[in-house]
Design a protein around this motif. Sequence first.
Motif, PDB file in Angstrom:
ATOM      1  N   ASN A 179       1.085   3.705  -3.246  1.00 11.96           N
ATOM      2  CA  ASN A 179       0.760   5.124  -3.076  1.00 11.96           C
ATOM      3  C   ASN A 179       1.878   5.986  -3.641  1.00 11.96           C
ATOM      4  O   ASN A 179       1.642   6.943  -4.357  1.00 11.96           O
ATOM      5  CB  ASN A 179       0.588   5.466  -1.593  1.00 11.96           C
ATOM      6  CG  ASN A 179      -0.804   5.153  -1.100  1.00 11.96           C
ATOM      7  OD1 ASN A 179      -1.665   4.789  -1.882  1.00 11.96           O
ATOM      8  ND2 ASN A 179      -1.001   5.291   0.204  1.00 11.96           N
TER       9      ASN A 179
ATOM     10  N   ARG B   7       2.030   5.837  -7.299  1.00 11.70           N
ATOM     11  CA  ARG B   7       0.840   6.417  -7.898  1.00 11.70           C
ATOM     12  C   ARG B   7       0.891   7.947  -7.859  1.00 11.70           C
ATOM     13  O   ARG B   7       0.568   8.620  -8.826  1.00 11.70           O
ATOM     14  CB  ARG B   7      -0.409   5.922  -7.171  1.00 11.70           C
ATOM     15  CG  ARG B   7      -1.696   6.457  -7.753  1.00 11.70           C
ATOM     16  CD  ARG B   7      -2.883   6.033  -6.917  1.00 11.70           C
ATOM     17  NE  ARG B   7      -3.232   4.627  -7.089  1.00 11.70           N
ATOM     18  CZ  ARG B   7      -4.050   3.975  -6.276  1.00 11.70           C
ATOM     19  NH1 ARG B   7      -4.562   4.593  -5.216  1.00 11.70           N
ATOM     20  NH2 ARG B   7      -4.354   2.729  -6.501  1.00 11.70           N
TER      21      ARG B   7
ATOM     22  N   ASN C 124       0.828  -1.206   0.000  1.00 13.46           N
ATOM     23  CA  ASN C 124       0.000   0.000   0.000  1.00 13.46           C
ATOM     24  C   ASN C 124       0.862   1.255   0.000  1.00 13.46           C
ATOM     25  O   ASN C 124       0.582   2.209  -0.724  1.00 13.46           O
ATOM     26  CB  ASN C 124      -0.927   0.018   1.216  1.00 13.46           C
ATOM     27  CG  ASN C 124      -2.104  -0.918   1.022  1.00 13.46           C
ATOM     28  OD1 ASN C 124      -2.503  -1.176  -0.119  1.00 13.46           O
ATOM     29  ND2 ASN C 124      -2.642  -1.449   2.096  1.00 13.46           N
TER      30      ASN C 124
ATOM     31  N   GLY D 147      -6.228   2.188   1.566  1.00 17.25           N
ATOM     32  CA  GLY D 147      -4.840   1.718   1.604  1.00 17.25           C
ATOM     33  C   GLY D 147      -4.132   2.039   2.913  1.00 17.25           C
ATOM     34  O   GLY D 147      -3.582   1.150   3.579  1.00 17.25           O
TER      35      GLY D 147
HETATM   36 MG   LIG Z   1      -3.316   3.798  -1.523  1.00 16.57          MG
END
Ligand SMILES: [Mg+2]
Length: 439
Positions: free
Chosen positions: A346, A349, A342, A405
Amino acid sequence: MKYFIKHPFKAIKALLPKSMFGRSLLILMAPLVLIETISAYVFFDNHWDHVTKALANNIAGDVATVIALYNQSPDEAKFYKYLAGNNLKLRTEFIPHGVIHTPLSDDLKDGFLNSALKKHVFTPYTFHIRGKEIVIEAKVEDGILEFATPFKRLYDKSFSLFMMWVALTSAVFLLIAALFMHNQVKPLRRLSIAADRFGKGRSFPSFKAEGAVEIRKVAQSFLDMKGRLHRQLTQRTEMLAGVSHDLRTPLTRMQLQLAMMTPSAETEGLQKDVDEMNNMLEGYLTFARGEGLEESRDTDMDHLLKDVINGRAQPEKVVHYKSTSLPTLSVKPQALKRCLMNLINNATRYGQEVWVHTFADKDHFIIKVEDNGPGIPEEKVHEVFKPFFRLDPSRNQTTGGVGLGLTIARDIAQSHGGEIRLSSSSLRGGLEAALVLPY
Ligand SMILES: [Mg+2]
Ligand SMILES: Nc1ncnc2c1ncn2[C@@H]1O[C@H](COP(=O)(O)OP(=O)(O)OP(=O)(O)O)[C@@H](O)[C@H]1O
């Protein structure tokens, strides 16, 4: 030393034992030693002085008697010598024309023997210690008389014997007490190990509540609490599984009906909503699934990190990680992978490049994930952990995600007794997420 003068209590406290066992022993021992010292000092010091004084008087009296007899009739010297040597344990020697030249040493001057001799002997005298004997010289008319008597006559042995006995018996009883105390502290130690492991989400061998009533109660409450938490966890998982099952069926039905409708702006919007609901449901299920029921295992951290980085959602983004030999930690590997996944997803992303570093100090193992994205404003740092919270409320498809997340990641970190710290990365400009795990 300076510290001792400034904080005397703190300094003493630092010297005292920290463990329950050490403290109990100290509580037991301190009064014992104190009482023995005081009683020995008050009673025996007095008593010993008394006895020594009497013994010194005894010797001085004998010496004075022999001197008086000699002065009366020096011709009988041989007989006196025999008498004193046999009956008084006073070896006597006449040294004709002898003179007293060794003066009395200072430490003997203050002693009991000197004051006793002063009282009884009225001619010049001196004495010293030679081997195991006390040698007294006294002036007589045409020479000196030398007396030798065992030092034992002046010294009472009962005091040291008493002290030896006291010390020996105390030591034996203390040893027995220590053994019993050790057994009393054992269940407490076991409980503290279990509580520590439980706090870090690790399994611990089951134990029976035993020991003193209070300790037994604490242990029993702890075991009950563990059982209750376990039950709650299973209940939560089962309930969510039930809800998901119940919700999925109508959702699938809705999707089918939507597919059969003639496409329009409304159905498109509805389709999006249904998709999103599906996503959220999936996310929620991930949150509830497995973790907590997984057992801890010794896991190589470098291995685990490489696995996570290689399995990231966006392999096209660069993740900088230098593989080194890292410690092996007792963790739930699947759950921890999800947690790190996660954080890394993140970072990839929301940023372009990602840097992963590890640190270790005495109590913690820390994994830092940094990116060069926009970061999270400081006032939002606590909010992002809330379920379904996203900084971009439009639920933008390109950044995807339902906002679970970090919630999941923190839950996993906490179940390991650790935490996740978010801050802005001073080096990379984006977010710095640190996963802190206890050893
Ligand atoms: Mg996330
Ligand atoms: N590295 C990051 N840089 C910038 N913002 C971030 C970063 N990580 C998280 N955030 C912000 O925190 C919010 C919550 O993150 P979280 O991981 O909980 O949800 P998500 O990534 O949106 O969805 P998902 O459930 O798929 O992870 C994100 O929506 C994002 O706005």
